[in-house]
Design a protein around this motif. Sequence first.
Motif, PDB file in Angstrom:
ATOM      1  N   GLU A   1       0.808  -1.223   0.000  1.00 61.87           N
ATOM      2  CA  GLU A   1       0.000   0.000   0.000  1.00 61.87           C
ATOM      3  C   GLU A   1       0.841   1.272   0.000  1.00 61.87           C
ATOM      4  O   GLU A   1       0.560   2.210  -0.728  1.00 61.87           O
ATOM      5  CB  GLU A   1      -0.923  -0.018   1.223  1.00 61.87           C
ATOM      6  CG  GLU A   1      -1.889   1.142   1.278  1.00 61.87           C
ATOM      7  CD  GLU A   1      -2.753   1.075   2.520  1.00 61.87           C
ATOM      8  OE1 GLU A   1      -3.085   2.153   3.046  1.00 61.87           O
ATOM      9  OE2 GLU A   1      -3.088  -0.034   2.978  1.00 61.87           O
ATOM     10  N   THR A   2       1.896   1.308   0.823  1.00 67.60           N
ATOM     11  CA  THR A   2       2.649   2.554   1.011  1.00 67.60           C
ATOM     12  C   THR A   2       3.986   2.585   0.281  1.00 67.60           C
ATOM     13  O   THR A   2       4.566   3.647   0.124  1.00 67.60           O
ATOM     14  CB  THR A   2       2.939   2.776   2.506  1.00 67.60           C
ATOM     15  OG1 THR A   2       3.796   1.724   2.973  1.00 67.60           O
ATOM     16  CG2 THR A   2       1.660   2.817   3.323  1.00 67.60           C
ATOM     17  N   GLY A   3       4.504   1.419  -0.097  1.00 67.49           N
ATOM     18  CA  GLY A   3       5.831   1.357  -0.704  1.00 67.49           C
ATOM     19  C   GLY A   3       6.951   1.391   0.323  1.00 67.49           C
ATOM     20  O   GLY A   3       8.127   1.314  -0.034  1.00 67.49           O
ATOM     21  N   TYR A   4       6.615   1.478   1.614  1.00 67.36           N
ATOM     22  CA  TYR A   4       7.613   1.514   2.686  1.00 67.36           C
ATOM     23  C   TYR A   4       8.376   0.188   2.722  1.00 67.36           C
ATOM     24  O   TYR A   4       7.788  -0.882   2.636  1.00 67.36           O
ATOM     25  CB  TYR A   4       6.915   1.762   4.028  1.00 67.36           C
ATOM     26  CG  TYR A   4       7.832   1.704   5.212  1.00 67.36           C
ATOM     27  CD1 TYR A   4       8.711   2.749   5.476  1.00 67.36           C
ATOM     28  CD2 TYR A   4       7.832   0.619   6.074  1.00 67.36           C
ATOM     29  CE1 TYR A   4       9.565   2.704   6.572  1.00 67.36           C
ATOM     30  CE2 TYR A   4       8.673   0.562   7.171  1.00 67.36           C
ATOM     31  CZ  TYR A   4       9.530   1.606   7.413  1.00 67.36           C
ATOM     32  OH  TYR A   4      10.377   1.563   8.485  1.00 67.36           O
ATOM     33  N   GLU A   5       9.701   0.264   2.847  1.00 74.00           N
ATOM     34  CA  GLU A   5      10.537  -0.932   2.903  1.00 74.00           C
ATOM     35  C   GLU A   5      11.235  -1.034   4.254  1.00 74.00           C
ATOM     36  O   GLU A   5      11.608  -0.023   4.843  1.00 74.00           O
ATOM     37  CB  GLU A   5      11.604  -0.902   1.805  1.00 74.00           C
ATOM     38  CG  GLU A   5      11.043  -1.042   0.418  1.00 74.00           C
ATOM     39  CD  GLU A   5      12.119  -1.167  -0.663  1.00 74.00           C
ATOM     40  OE1 GLU A   5      13.320  -1.275  -0.309  1.00 74.00           O
ATOM     41  OE2 GLU A   5      11.761  -1.148  -1.840  1.00 74.00           O
ATOM     42  N   GLU A   6      11.413  -2.267   4.703  1.00 75.30           N
ATOM     43  CA  GLU A   6      12.191  -2.515   5.916  1.00 75.30           C
ATOM     44  C   GLU A   6      12.757  -3.924   5.870  1.00 75.30           C
ATOM     45  O   GLU A   6      12.334  -4.753   5.061  1.00 75.30           O
ATOM     46  CB  GLU A   6      11.372  -2.290   7.175  1.00 75.30           C
ATOM     47  CG  GLU A   6      10.334  -3.320   7.487  1.00 75.30           C
ATOM     48  CD  GLU A   6       9.645  -3.018   8.820  1.00 75.30           C
ATOM     49  OE1 GLU A   6       9.926  -3.730   9.787  1.00 75.30           O
ATOM     50  OE2 GLU A   6       8.851  -2.076   8.876  1.00 75.30           O
ATOM     51  N   ASP A   7      13.715  -4.168   6.745  1.00 75.46           N
ATOM     52  CA  ASP A   7      14.379  -5.465   6.813  1.00 75.46           C
ATOM     53  C   ASP A   7      13.783  -6.316   7.928  1.00 75.46           C
ATOM     54  O   ASP A   7      13.490  -5.812   9.017  1.00 75.46           O
ATOM     55  CB  ASP A   7      15.878  -5.302   7.077  1.00 75.46           C
ATOM     56  CG  ASP A   7      16.617  -4.695   5.903  1.00 75.46           C
ATOM     57  OD1 ASP A   7      16.158  -4.865   4.762  1.00 75.46           O
ATOM     58  OD2 ASP A   7      17.664  -4.056   6.129  1.00 75.46           O
ATOM     59  N   LEU A   8      13.637  -7.602   7.637  1.00 80.39           N
ATOM     60  CA  LEU A   8      13.286  -8.597   8.635  1.00 80.39           C
ATOM     61  C   LEU A   8      14.506  -9.485   8.829  1.00 80.39           C
ATOM     62  O   LEU A   8      15.209  -9.789   7.868  1.00 80.39           O
ATOM     63  CB  LEU A   8      12.107  -9.458   8.160  1.00 80.39           C
ATOM     64  CG  LEU A   8      10.818  -8.739   7.805  1.00 80.39           C
ATOM     65  CD1 LEU A   8       9.788  -9.738   7.279  1.00 80.39           C
ATOM     66  CD2 LEU A   8      10.264  -8.002   9.015  1.00 80.39           C
ATOM     67  N   TYR A   9      14.748  -9.902  10.048  1.00 88.18           N
ATOM     68  CA  TYR A   9      15.909 -10.730  10.353  1.00 88.18           C
ATOM     69  C   TYR A   9      15.419 -12.131  10.710  1.00 88.18           C
ATOM     70  O   TYR A   9      14.756 -12.329  11.723  1.00 88.18           O
ATOM     71  CB  TYR A   9      16.722 -10.109  11.499  1.00 88.18           C
ATOM     72  CG  TYR A   9      17.241  -8.748  11.116  1.00 88.18           C
ATOM     73  CD1 TYR A   9      18.479  -8.622  10.507  1.00 88.18           C
ATOM     74  CD2 TYR A   9      16.475  -7.595  11.320  1.00 88.18           C
ATOM     75  CE1 TYR A   9      18.956  -7.378  10.117  1.00 88.18           C
ATOM     76  CE2 TYR A   9      16.947  -6.350  10.926  1.00 88.18           C
ATOM     77  CZ  TYR A   9      18.182  -6.247  10.329  1.00 88.18           C
ATOM     78  OH  TYR A   9      18.639  -5.021   9.934  1.00 88.18           O
ATOM     79  N   ALA A  10      15.742 -13.091   9.852  1.00 86.53           N
ATOM     80  CA  ALA A  10      15.309 -14.474  10.039  1.00 86.53           C
ATOM     81  C   ALA A  10      16.501 -15.302  10.503  1.00 86.53           C
ATOM     82  O   ALA A  10      17.388 -15.637   9.717  1.00 86.53           O
ATOM     83  CB  ALA A  10      14.734 -15.021   8.739  1.00 86.53           C
ATOM     84  N   VAL A  11      16.534 -15.614  11.785  1.00 87.52           N
ATOM     85  CA  VAL A  11      17.635 -16.376  12.374  1.00 87.52           C
ATOM     86  C   VAL A  11      17.584 -17.809  11.850  1.00 87.52           C
ATOM     87  O   VAL A  11      16.506 -18.398  11.711  1.00 87.52           O
ATOM     88  CB  VAL A  11      17.547 -16.350  13.916  1.00 87.52           C
ATOM     89  CG1 VAL A  11      18.627 -17.221  14.547  1.00 87.52           C
ATOM     90  CG2 VAL A  11      17.669 -14.914  14.417  1.00 87.52           C
ATOM     91  N   ALA A  12      18.751 -18.377  11.556  1.00 87.74           N
ATOM     92  CA  ALA A  12      18.843 -19.711  10.971  1.00 87.74           C
ATOM     93  C   ALA A  12      19.546 -20.702  11.900  1.00 87.74           C
ATOM     94  O   ALA A  12      20.127 -21.673  11.442  1.00 87.74           O
ATOM     95  CB  ALA A  12      19.563 -19.638   9.623  1.00 87.74           C
ATOM     96  N   GLU A  13      19.485 -20.471  13.207  1.00 87.09           N
ATOM     97  CA  GLU A  13      20.100 -21.367  14.196  1.00 87.09           C
ATOM     98  C   GLU A  13      19.041 -22.323  14.744  1.00 87.09           C
ATOM     99  O   GLU A  13      17.903 -21.920  14.984  1.00 87.09           O
ATOM    100  CB  GLU A  13      20.684 -20.556  15.363  1.00 87.09           C
ATOM    101  CG  GLU A  13      21.833 -19.662  15.001  1.00 87.09           C
ATOM    102  CD  GLU A  13      23.122 -20.413  14.711  1.00 87.09           C
ATOM    103  OE1 GLU A  13      23.245 -21.596  15.099  1.00 87.09           O
ATOM    104  OE2 GLU A  13      24.015 -19.816  14.094  1.00 87.09           O
ATOM    105  N   PRO A  14      19.389 -23.606  14.951  1.00 87.96           N
ATOM    106  CA  PRO A  14      18.422 -24.545  15.529  1.00 87.96           C
ATOM    107  C   PRO A  14      17.807 -23.999  16.819  1.00 87.96           C
ATOM    108  O   PRO A  14      18.473 -23.333  17.602  1.00 87.96           O
ATOM    109  CB  PRO A  14      19.270 -25.795  15.819  1.00 87.96           C
ATOM    110  CG  PRO A  14      20.396 -25.708  14.836  1.00 87.96           C
ATOM    111  CD  PRO A  14      20.688 -24.235  14.688  1.00 87.96           C
TER     112      PRO A  14
END
Length: 147
Positions: free
Chosen positions: A51-64
Amino acid sequence: METMDMTEERKPPRRRLLPEGWRKFKIVNCSNEELSKKGNKQYIVRIRDHETGYEEDLYAVAEPKKRWFLKELLDACSVPCESGVYTFEKPLPELLIGYDIMGLVQHEPNEYINRDNVKVTTTQHRIVEVSAVENTNEEVEWDEKFK
């Protein structure tokens, strides 16, 4: 004579407060696996609000034992899974970039000390859950209301 290369300089993005609730996002970028400041393997996933075009980062941890958000992301992007084991036919960034996902946005207080050493309290948003576009039905919203 002194020179200073500023070709990589970018204005920091302005933080924006997105409305609460389920919102549609597009995954526009994803890093290869890298280490966080704490030494955890992670993927940094850049999303854009439709809707707004706003961008941000998500941090997806890959540790068990810390991969719950990464698991949600993989499920939202239909990455093949059999008995809890995910199969990547391509590097993970190639599998995620371009997908539309839904993100559950919640508001929370944010406190910080400004340059004048004054405590400032504002509201910020956080994406607490992601889902496939077709999986954000009334049942999911009902579950969130009554947890």
